[in-house]
Write a protein that holds these residues in place. Structure first.
Motif, short mmCIF file in Angstrom:
data_model
loop_
_atom_site.label_atom_id
_atom_site.label_comp_id
_atom_site.label_asym_id
_atom_site.label_seq_id
_atom_site.Cartn_x
_atom_site.Cartn_y
_atom_site.Cartn_z
N SER A 139 -7.64 77.03 19.35
CA SER A 139 -7.67 75.79 18.57
C SER A 139 -8.92 75.76 17.69
CB SER A 139 -7.66 74.60 19.55
OG SER A 139 -8.14 73.44 18.92
N PRO A 140 -8.74 76.01 16.38
CA PRO A 140 -9.92 76.17 15.52
C PRO A 140 -10.80 74.91 15.42
CG PRO A 140 -7.87 76.20 14.23
CD PRO A 140 -7.48 76.24 15.67
N HIS A 141 -10.19 73.72 15.54
CA HIS A 141 -10.98 72.50 15.30
C HIS A 141 -11.60 71.90 16.55
CE1 HIS A 141 -9.36 72.51 11.28
NE2 HIS A 141 -8.13 72.40 11.71
N GLY A 173 -0.89 70.76 20.93
CA GLY A 173 -1.53 71.76 20.09
C GLY A 173 -1.78 73.06 20.82
N ARG A 195 -8.05 64.37 7.86
CA ARG A 195 -7.01 65.36 8.18
C ARG A 195 -6.23 64.90 9.41
NH1 ARG A 195 -6.55 69.04 11.98
NH2 ARG A 195 -8.67 68.76 12.71
N MET A 210 4.17 71.25 23.48
CA MET A 210 3.56 71.79 22.24
C MET A 210 2.86 70.70 21.44
SD MET A 210 6.57 74.31 20.91
CE MET A 210 7.36 75.47 22.03
N GLN A 240 -2.42 63.16 9.43
CA GLN A 240 -1.35 63.86 10.16
C GLN A 240 -0.75 62.95 11.22
OE1 GLN A 240 -3.05 67.48 11.79
NE2 GLN A 240 -3.21 68.47 9.80
N ASN A 274 -2.53 61.52 24.86
CA ASN A 274 -3.47 61.92 23.81
C ASN A 274 -4.20 60.70 23.24
OD1 ASN A 274 -4.74 63.03 21.61
ND2 ASN A 274 -2.89 63.60 20.53
N LYS A 331 0.65 68.02 7.16
CA LYS A 331 1.37 68.28 8.41
C LYS A 331 1.73 66.98 9.12
CE LYS A 331 -0.24 72.74 10.17
NZ LYS A 331 -1.50 73.24 9.58
N SER A 335 4.84 68.65 15.25
CA SER A 335 5.96 69.59 15.39
C SER A 335 7.18 68.95 16.06
CB SER A 335 5.50 70.79 16.22
OG SER A 335 4.85 70.36 17.42
N ASN A 392 -7.15 70.03 24.14
CA ASN A 392 -5.69 70.16 24.11
C ASN A 392 -5.14 70.52 25.50
OD1 ASN A 392 -6.28 69.91 21.40
ND2 ASN A 392 -5.30 71.82 20.75
N LYS A 441 -12.36 64.06 19.36
CA LYS A 441 -11.53 64.37 20.53
C LYS A 441 -12.41 64.22 21.77
CE LYS A 441 -8.44 67.96 19.79
NZ LYS A 441 -8.04 69.29 19.23
N ILE A 495 5.78 74.78 12.84
CA ILE A 495 4.68 74.27 12.01
C ILE A 495 4.75 74.83 10.59
CG2 ILE A 495 2.17 74.43 11.71
CD1 ILE A 495 1.79 73.73 14.48
N1 ACO Z 1 2.26 69.79 15.44
C1 ACO Z 1 1.85 70.10 14.21
N2 ACO Z 1 0.63 70.61 13.96
C2 ACO Z 1 -0.18 70.82 15.01
C3 ACO Z 1 0.17 70.51 16.30
C4 ACO Z 1 1.46 69.97 16.53
N3 ACO Z 1 1.92 69.67 17.74
N4 ACO Z 1 -0.85 70.83 17.13
C5 ACO Z 1 -1.81 71.33 16.36
N5 ACO Z 1 -1.41 71.34 15.07
C6 ACO Z 1 -2.14 71.84 13.94
C7 ACO Z 1 -3.39 71.05 13.68
O1 ACO Z 1 -3.09 69.90 12.93
C8 ACO Z 1 -4.24 72.05 12.92
O2 ACO Z 1 -3.73 72.16 11.60
P1 ACO Z 1 -4.66 72.08 10.27
O3 ACO Z 1 -5.87 72.91 10.53
O4 ACO Z 1 -3.78 72.60 9.18
O5 ACO Z 1 -4.98 70.65 10.07
C9 ACO Z 1 -3.89 73.35 13.62
O6 ACO Z 1 -2.60 73.14 14.21
C10 ACO Z 1 -4.89 73.79 14.66
O7 ACO Z 1 -4.87 72.97 15.83
P2 ACO Z 1 -6.18 72.32 16.48
O8 ACO Z 1 -7.41 73.08 16.10
O9 ACO Z 1 -5.94 72.15 17.93
O10 ACO Z 1 -6.19 70.92 15.71
P3 ACO Z 1 -6.74 69.51 16.14
O11 ACO Z 1 -8.13 69.60 16.66
O12 ACO Z 1 -6.48 68.59 15.03
O13 ACO Z 1 -5.82 69.10 17.42
C11 ACO Z 1 -4.06 67.48 17.81
C12 ACO Z 1 -4.42 68.88 17.28
C13 ACO Z 1 -4.31 67.43 19.32
C14 ACO Z 1 -2.58 67.23 17.53
C15 ACO Z 1 -4.96 66.43 17.11
O14 ACO Z 1 -4.90 66.58 15.72
C16 ACO Z 1 -4.61 65.00 17.44
O15 ACO Z 1 -4.96 64.50 18.50
N6 ACO Z 1 -3.98 64.28 16.48
C17 ACO Z 1 -3.72 62.87 16.58
C18 ACO Z 1 -2.52 62.58 17.44
C19 ACO Z 1 -1.22 62.92 16.74
O16 ACO Z 1 -1.17 63.36 15.61
N7 ACO Z 1 -0.12 62.66 17.39
C20 ACO Z 1 1.15 62.86 16.74
C21 ACO Z 1 2.25 62.82 17.67
S1 ACO Z 1 2.32 61.34 18.54
C22 ACO Z 1 3.30 60.25 17.70
O17 ACO Z 1 3.25 60.21 16.55
C23 ACO Z 1 4.18 59.34 18.43
#
Ligand code: ACO
Length: 311
Positions: free
Chosen positions: A204-206, A198, A35, A195, A39, A134, A105, A108, A220, A216, A270
């Motif tokens: 934050s559920p996860h 997250g 997941r 934002m 994403q 991050n 997803k 954002s 966040n 992680k 989102i």
């Molecule tokens: N944009 C879109 N969705 C988000 C965002 C955001 N900024 N923040 C949180 N969410 C979503 C999560 O994906 C999760 O959705 P899901 O349950 O449908 O999968 C939900 O909101 C709940 O959030 P969390 O419980 O905090 O989720 P998670 O533990 O996954 O933490 C985070 C979110 C910090 C973004 C994590 O997934 C992560 O570190 N991801 C990898 C880094 C990343 O994706 N970076 C992308 C931007 S950087 C770049 O691309 C240049």
């Protein structure tokens, strides 16, 4: 037996021994990684769009070369992360299909438009700056292939962050109009950049499970604070104001205090209703459709050569 496997797995995680694709892992760990990694990969790929929009309008050859290299890097990051996710038994094709079908997803932040040339600098400075904050933490996580992808990605992101800051530094020394363009850009990107980390930890559920599994390494809110603390002095050096009246140094905490994020806006984006969600999805699908003939030609070529080899 299952309990024993789980205990041994958690022991490896606790001892900071990387989990590798052939190791036993709980289904939920695999699912969470797929997941998050898918994403993440999608974010890299969709993130090429707002900047790609400016390639033909870069103000000099030097700026154009830098921007082109940066955007290509982002595409490459997507590919490393898809490859790392494939080690978990999911195919890149399925992940990309989920994105085309609107089931996956991505960050954002990429649903906001790049309206001015200053936005190219701000995206490098703030968006890539937030991404590195991050990703440095992610590179120390528990799943080997993901962490190794992050190491190289962070090096490249660091170049992206610097090129953005350097671009903004030029604008900050420019005309009154250029300075105003810089300030306006930062006004629009500051909050959406925060934002990216997250929801707050409490919402934050996860987070709790992902921290236990060391997918992680920092929460966040911890990462958001780290980013703010590092960024405020850089904003001062640029001579701009960050659009948060509550932003001030808290001597006791040793951190900057900051105002409340607009979580309604976050939820709205989102859910698919941000300024550019529909445009981003449409461009992604169009690129896939426009590439149909390339995939068909490659398959025909491969089939012809396979038939010749079999003769
Ligand atoms: N944009 C879109 N969705 C988000 C965002 C955001 N900024 N923040 C949180 N969410 C979503 C999560 O994906 C999760 O959705 P899901 O349950 O449908 O999968 C939900 O909101 C709940 O959030 P969390 O419980 O905090 O989720 P998670 O533990 O996954 O933490 C985070 C979110 C910090 C973004 C994590 O997934 C992560 O570190 N991801 C990898 C880094 C990343 O994706 N970076 C992308 C931007 S950087 C770049 O691309 C240049």
């Amino acid at each position: 037996e299952q309990a024993k496997l789980e205990a041994r797995f958690q022991q490896m995680v606790d001892d900071d021994i990387k989990i590798e694709p052939q190791d036993w892992m709980p289904d939920a760990y695999r699912k969470t990684l797929v997941r998050q990694m898918s994403q993440h990969a999608h974010s890299e790929v969709i993130g090429m769009q707002p900047e790609g929009n400016w390639l033909t309008r870069a103000p000099s050859l030097r700026r154009k070369v830098i921007l082109l290299a940066k955007i290509q890097d982002e595409g490459g990051h997507g590919l490393y992360i898809y490859s790392a996710a494939e080690t978990l038994g999911t195919s890149r094709e399925d992940m990309c299909k989920a994105l085309r079908d609107g089931k996956a997803k991505y960050s954002s932040i990429f649903n906001y438009p790049a309206l001015t040339w200053a936005d190219i600098g701000t995206i490098g400075w703030l968006v890539d700056g937030a991404a590195i904050t991050n990703q440095v933490a992610l590179s120390k996580g528990s799943y080997g292939p993901y962490c190794r992808a992050m190491i190289r990605i962070c090096k490249e992101e660091s170049f992206h962050q610097r090129q953005g800051y350097e671009l903004l530094l030029s604008l900050s020394k420019g005309t009154a109009e250029q300075k105003a363009m810089l300030q306006d850009s930062v006004n629009r990107f500051w909050w959406p950049s925060l934002m990216m980390f997250g929801p707050n930890d409490a919402d934050s559920p996860h987070s709790a499970q992902s921290m236990k599994w060391k997918i992680k390494k920092k929460s966040n809110d911890q990462l958001r604070q780290e980013f703010i603390d590092a960024t405020v002095p850089q904003a001062e050096f640029l001579g701009i104001t960050l659009p948060d009246p509550d932003l001030k140094w808290n001597e006791e905490r040793g951190h900057y205090d900051y105002g409340e994020i607009d979580w309604e806006e976050f939820a709205h984006v989102i859910k698919g209703n941000g300024p550019c969600n529909k445009q981003r999805a449409a461009a992604y699908i169009k690129a896939h459709e426009d590439g149909t003939w390339v995939r068909e030609a490659a398959n025909a070529y491969a089939a012809k050569h396979a038939a010749q080899a079999a003769e």
